[in-house]
Design a protein around this motif. Structure first.
Motif, PDB file in Angstrom:
ATOM      1  N   ASN A 131       6.562   7.229  -0.415  1.00 47.89           N
ATOM      2  CA  ASN A 131       6.991   8.432   0.268  1.00 47.89           C
ATOM      3  C   ASN A 131       5.796   9.346   0.487  1.00 47.89           C
ATOM      4  OD1 ASN A 131       6.524   9.434  -2.311  1.00 47.89           O
ATOM      5  ND2 ASN A 131       8.679   9.333  -2.884  1.00 47.89           N
ATOM      6  N   GLY A 132       6.040  10.562   0.995  1.00 46.80           N
ATOM      7  CA  GLY A 132       4.941  11.471   1.287  1.00 46.80           C
ATOM      8  C   GLY A 132       4.291  11.147   2.618  1.00 46.80           C
ATOM      9  N   SER A 133       3.250  11.920   2.954  1.00 47.10           N
ATOM     10  CA  SER A 133       2.555  11.770   4.238  1.00 47.10           C
ATOM     11  C   SER A 133       1.217  11.072   4.017  1.00 47.10           C
ATOM     12  CB  SER A 133       2.328  13.138   4.871  1.00 47.10           C
ATOM     13  OG  SER A 133       1.717  13.013   6.135  1.00 47.10           O
ATOM     14  N   HIS A 134       0.922  10.060   4.868  1.00 50.68           N
ATOM     15  CA  HIS A 134      -0.276   9.250   4.692  1.00 50.68           C
ATOM     16  C   HIS A 134      -0.929   8.981   6.047  1.00 50.68           C
ATOM     17  CE1 HIS A 134       1.329   8.651   0.705  1.00 50.68           C
ATOM     18  NE2 HIS A 134       2.439   8.149   1.230  1.00 50.68           N
ATOM     19  N   ASN A 135      -2.235   8.720   6.015  1.00 53.29           N
ATOM     20  CA  ASN A 135      -2.994   8.442   7.224  1.00 53.29           C
ATOM     21  C   ASN A 135      -3.411   6.972   7.272  1.00 53.29           C
ATOM     22  OD1 ASN A 135      -2.973  11.165   8.058  1.00 53.29           O
ATOM     23  ND2 ASN A 135      -4.716  11.627   6.725  1.00 53.29           N
ATOM     24  N   ILE A 136      -3.549   6.460   8.504  1.00 57.67           N
ATOM     25  CA  ILE A 136      -4.039   5.099   8.732  1.00 57.67           C
ATOM     26  C   ILE A 136      -5.179   5.165   9.731  1.00 57.67           C
ATOM     27  CG2 ILE A 136      -3.496   2.779   9.531  1.00 57.67           C
ATOM     28  CD1 ILE A 136      -0.583   3.310   8.835  1.00 57.67           C
TER      29      ILE A 136
ATOM     30  N   LEU B 209       0.842  -1.179   0.000  1.00 59.02           N
ATOM     31  CA  LEU B 209       0.000   0.000   0.000  1.00 59.02           C
ATOM     32  C   LEU B 209       0.888   1.244   0.000  1.00 59.02           C
ATOM     33  CD1 LEU B 209      -3.292   0.171   1.956  1.00 59.02           C
ATOM     34  CD2 LEU B 209      -1.859   2.206   1.843  1.00 59.02           C
ATOM     35  N   TYR B 210       0.733   2.081  -1.030  1.00 56.47           N
ATOM     36  CA  TYR B 210       1.615   3.224  -1.251  1.00 56.47           C
ATOM     37  C   TYR B 210       0.981   4.555  -0.865  1.00 56.47           C
ATOM     38  CZ  TYR B 210       4.927   0.158  -3.500  1.00 56.47           C
ATOM     39  OH  TYR B 210       5.853  -0.836  -3.720  1.00 56.47           O
ATOM     40  N   GLY B 211      -0.120   4.512  -0.137  1.00 57.97           N
ATOM     41  CA  GLY B 211      -0.786   5.731   0.286  1.00 57.97           C
ATOM     42  C   GLY B 211      -1.436   5.540   1.636  1.00 57.97           C
ATOM     43  N   SER B 212      -2.653   6.072   1.780  1.00 58.85           N
ATOM     44  CA  SER B 212      -3.387   5.998   3.037  1.00 58.85           C
ATOM     45  C   SER B 212      -4.322   4.793   3.056  1.00 58.85           C
ATOM     46  CB  SER B 212      -4.197   7.282   3.245  1.00 58.85           C
ATOM     47  OG  SER B 212      -3.348   8.414   3.362  1.00 58.85           O
ATOM     48  N   LEU B 213      -4.654   4.355   4.280  1.00 57.71           N
ATOM     49  CA  LEU B 213      -5.568   3.232   4.479  1.00 57.71           C
ATOM     50  C   LEU B 213      -6.698   3.682   5.390  1.00 57.71           C
ATOM     51  CD1 LEU B 213      -6.449   0.251   4.375  1.00 57.71           C
ATOM     52  CD2 LEU B 213      -4.866  -0.193   6.263  1.00 57.71           C
ATOM     53  N   THR B 214      -7.940   3.525   4.921  1.00 51.77           N
ATOM     54  CA  THR B 214      -9.111   3.872   5.712  1.00 51.77           C
ATOM     55  C   THR B 214     -10.098   2.714   5.673  1.00 51.77           C
ATOM     56  OG1 THR B 214      -8.859   6.218   5.150  1.00 51.77           O
ATOM     57  CG2 THR B 214     -10.976   5.523   6.053  1.00 51.77           C
TER      58      THR B 214
ATOM     59  N   PHE C  95       6.381  -1.482   7.850  1.00 53.01           N
ATOM     60  CA  PHE C  95       6.539  -0.127   7.328  1.00 53.01           C
ATOM     61  C   PHE C  95       7.881  -0.092   6.619  1.00 53.01           C
ATOM     62  CE2 PHE C  95       3.556   0.314  10.808  1.00 53.01           C
ATOM     63  CZ  PHE C  95       2.626   1.212  10.331  1.00 53.01           C
ATOM     64  N   ASP C  96       7.837  -0.057   5.280  1.00 47.98           N
ATOM     65  CA  ASP C  96       9.039  -0.214   4.471  1.00 47.98           C
ATOM     66  C   ASP C  96       9.412   1.029   3.671  1.00 47.98           C
ATOM     67  OD1 ASP C  96       9.560  -2.889   5.134  1.00 47.98           O
ATOM     68  OD2 ASP C  96       8.133  -3.626   3.656  1.00 47.98           O
ATOM     69  N   GLY C  97       8.555   2.017   3.611  1.00 49.31           N
ATOM     70  CA  GLY C  97       8.807   3.160   2.749  1.00 49.31           C
ATOM     71  C   GLY C  97       9.617   4.247   3.430  1.00 49.31           C
ATOM     72  N   SER C  98       9.807   5.346   2.708  1.00 43.90           N
ATOM     73  CA  SER C  98      10.538   6.493   3.252  1.00 43.90           C
ATOM     74  C   SER C  98       9.600   7.593   3.708  1.00 43.90           C
ATOM     75  CB  SER C  98      11.483   7.054   2.179  1.00 43.90           C
ATOM     76  OG  SER C  98      10.756   7.457   1.024  1.00 43.90           O
ATOM     77  N   GLY C  99       8.285   7.362   3.630  1.00 40.23           N
ATOM     78  CA  GLY C  99       7.305   8.391   3.935  1.00 40.23           C
ATOM     79  C   GLY C  99       6.955   8.476   5.406  1.00 40.23           C
ATOM     80  N   GLU C 100       5.805   9.097   5.657  1.00 37.98           N
ATOM     81  CA  GLU C 100       5.302   9.323   7.011  1.00 37.98           C
ATOM     82  C   GLU C 100       3.899   8.738   7.112  1.00 37.98           C
ATOM     83  OE1 GLU C 100       4.941  13.269   9.768  1.00 37.98           O
ATOM     84  OE2 GLU C 100       3.823  13.313   7.880  1.00 37.98           O
TER      85      GLU C 100
END
Length: 395
Positions: A318-323, A295-300, A335-340
């Protein structure tokens, strides 16, 4: 020239002088076992005459707990086919006229190939800092399709492996590439493909970014009939890729009986995934076995859905994402990416350590618990791979 069929284990050489002359035979390894092994001694007194033979690795339990094992001993081979999930132990000057990867394979050591073929849906994982060299006049063929992409990555996330070709052009299509660097003067093109990070030397032509909607009730993830470009619209679109946002809403068709979205392939991908459905039959989201979900973004999630989300989840990109799990739980998390990633609700990873359930690995990127409860059933580890920040706030 006859078939040479080994139910479980074959080894040549290692004691006295030996010559294995395969002629134009087909060698089938592990056809009647959950584990198949082919091994030739690396000693100089163990000689292989490959001829125009084909070695087919058939054994294994279709996972990497009991894969097929190939130990090449630094010899020169004609054709190798990885039919089931396999590990190729090369190096030592080994070479292949043709290697066909028909199932997921992990490759170790420096290896030389005249021709390489990768089937749709296959993941080829290369050990870091090793070189897979393609002959200057050879071919490298890998073309995924609508439902099955090719994935080329490293056996160690974050560490690059190398593919080399002195000149010419390599054009792959419908592939995902991560942790890979190309060597030589060849032109490496990846068309309708996605760079998943830490690659160099490749030229990517990206697929279009889509917003997809699940339609027509329960069914299999890879079934194009369930993916529409509009809410409640017609299906018929390819399954999501890492650049696509996906939605499960009140027009998804969860109306009668047991409505399950079934993850029916080894790996699935998306960018943002949003479950907003709150009418009809509560849907389930589950896998057929131990699949991987990237999953490369947010999860809702939705409070309306039934908690059965059991694949291994990798938060990437990368980038900022919400869970926001909406009170639901995950089974195993990386958590494997470089984002937040910022929690918007309590975070639950259930399990009592059996089958690695209840495990959460924060390997890289920034994880902010944002004051919410952080509940891990068995094991949690932060750091150890890439740069990582664990911000626990007042959780």
């Amino acid at each position: 020239g006859f078939n040479f069929n080994i139910g479980c284990y074959f080894k040549s050489g290692g004691v006295g002088n030996s010559v294995l002359d395969l002629g134009n035979s087909t060698v089938n390894i592990g056809g009647t076992a959950s584990l198949g092994t082919f091994e030739i001694s690396a000693l100089a007194n163990a000689q292989l005459i490959a001829g125009t033979s084909t070695i087919r690795m058939l054994g294994g339990s279709n996972d990497f707990i009991l894969p097929s094992l190939f130990y090449g001993g630094g010899k020169q081979y004609y054709k190798l086919e990885m039919v089931n999930k396999s590990i190729l132990n090369g190096g030592g000057g080994i070479s292949f006229y043709e290697a066909r990867f028909l199932n997921d394979t992990r490759v170790f050591g420096d290896n030389y190939y005249e021709n390489v073929w990768i089937d749709p849906g296959v993941t080829l994982s290369l050990s870091p800092s090793t070189i897979q060299e393609i002959d200057e006049l050879g071919t490298f063929t890998a073309s995924g399709n609508c439902t099955d992409l090719v994935f080329i990555n490293s056996t160690q996330p974050g560490s690059q492996a190398y593919i080399s070709k002195a000149s010419g052009m390599i054009t792959l299509s419908n592939v995902l590439i991560k942790d890979n660097h190309v060597l030589g003067n060849a032109d490496f093109q990846a068309v309708n493909s996605v760079d998943l990070g830490n690659t160099s030397g490749w030229t990517f032509t990206l697929p279009p970014t889509r917003t997809l909607y699940w339609v027509n009730g329960g069914g299999d993830w890879r079934d194009s009939g369930h993916w529409s470009l509009s809410s409640g619209g017609l299906g018929g679109n390819c399954a999501p890729r890492p650049v696509d946002n996906i939605n499960f809403d009140n027009n998804s068709g969860f109306l009668v009986g047991s409505e399950t979205v079934l993850l029916d392939k080894d790996m699935a991908f998306c960018k943002d995934m949003i479950w907003s459905v709150n009418t009809g039959v509560p849907p389930k989201f589950k896998s057929t076995s131990d699949q991987l979900f990237y999953l490369y973004g947010s999860l809702t999630f939705s409070t309306f859905m039934i908690e059965l989300f059991d694949p291994e989840v990798h938060f990437m990109g990368n980038g900022s994402h919400n869970i926001d799990l909406a009170g639901k739980s995950l089974f195993r998390v990386y958590f494997d990416g470089s984002g937040e990633w910022i929690l918007q609700n309590d975070f639950n990873v259930i399990g009592a350590c059996g089958n690695f359930s209840g495990y959460c690995y924060h390997q890289s990127g920034t994880l902010r618990t944002n004051g919410f409860n952080f509940n891990i059933g068995c094991y949690f580890k932060s750091g150890g791979v890439g740069n990582s920040v664990l911000d626990l706030g007042n959780s």
